[in-house]
Motif scaffolding. Structure first.
Motif, short mmCIF file in Angstrom:
data_model
loop_
_atom_site.label_atom_id
_atom_site.label_comp_id
_atom_site.label_asym_id
_atom_site.label_seq_id
_atom_site.Cartn_x
_atom_site.Cartn_y
_atom_site.Cartn_z
N TYR A 107 -6.11 92.91 60.06
CA TYR A 107 -5.17 91.81 60.16
C TYR A 107 -4.40 91.87 61.46
O TYR A 107 -4.15 92.94 62.00
N HIS A 108 -4.02 90.70 61.93
CA HIS A 108 -3.33 90.61 63.22
C HIS A 108 -1.84 90.94 63.09
O HIS A 108 -1.29 91.69 63.90
N TYR A 109 -1.20 90.39 62.06
CA TYR A 109 0.25 90.54 61.93
C TYR A 109 0.58 91.41 60.71
O TYR A 109 -0.02 91.27 59.65
N GLN B 207 -3.15 86.70 58.92
CA GLN B 207 -4.22 86.33 59.84
C GLN B 207 -5.32 87.38 59.85
O GLN B 207 -5.34 88.31 60.66
N MET C 202 -8.58 89.11 60.64
CA MET C 202 -9.45 89.14 61.80
C MET C 202 -10.81 89.73 61.45
O MET C 202 -11.76 89.58 62.23
N TYR D 249 -2.99 80.90 57.49
CA TYR D 249 -3.48 82.27 57.51
C TYR D 249 -3.81 82.81 56.14
O TYR D 249 -3.11 82.53 55.17
#
Length: 118
Positions: free
Chosen positions: A105-107, A98, A100, A31
């Motif tokens: 960001y995902h997290y 991560q 996107m 990531y």
């Protein structure tokens, strides 16, 4: 993936701090990771970003030359070394993983507070 940010605190201007972002899960090494910050009354700002291999990191103009993002994929941990801190660096700092999309960001970690006194 869960992210745990730590290392914030109260310091004087000119001091240094190192923030850590420890990740759980097996895919951290793949990531892009980033550090954002949000000061009271201001929008969230991307501070630094590192691709999976750490090559060609991005820095906001306001921190370039003072902050360094790094990562240890074996330890599943990202770092933000902050030197020559200024009062305007005061904010809650968040790590993210991560990517996107731009600034998306995902997290996200829970945030760690940095206060720089003058």
């Amino acid at each position: 993936v869960q992210l745990q940010a730590s290392g914030g605190g109260l310091v004087q201007a000119g001091s240094s701090l190192r923030l850590s972002c420890e990740a759980s899960g097996r895919t951290f090494s793949a990531y892009t990771v980033a550090w954002f910050r949000q000061a009271p009354g201001k929008e969230r700002e991307l501070v630094a970003e590192s691709s999976w291999n750490g090559i060609s990191p991005y820095y906001a103009a306001s921190v370039k030359g003072r902050f360094t993002i790094s990562r240890d994929n074996a330890k599943k941990t990202a770092y933000l070394q902050m030197n020559s801190l200024k009062p305007e660096d005061t904010a809650v700092y968040y790590c993210a993983a991560q990517k996107m999309g731009p600034h998306f960001y995902h997290y996200w970690g829970q945030g760690t507070e940095v206060t720089v006194s003058s």
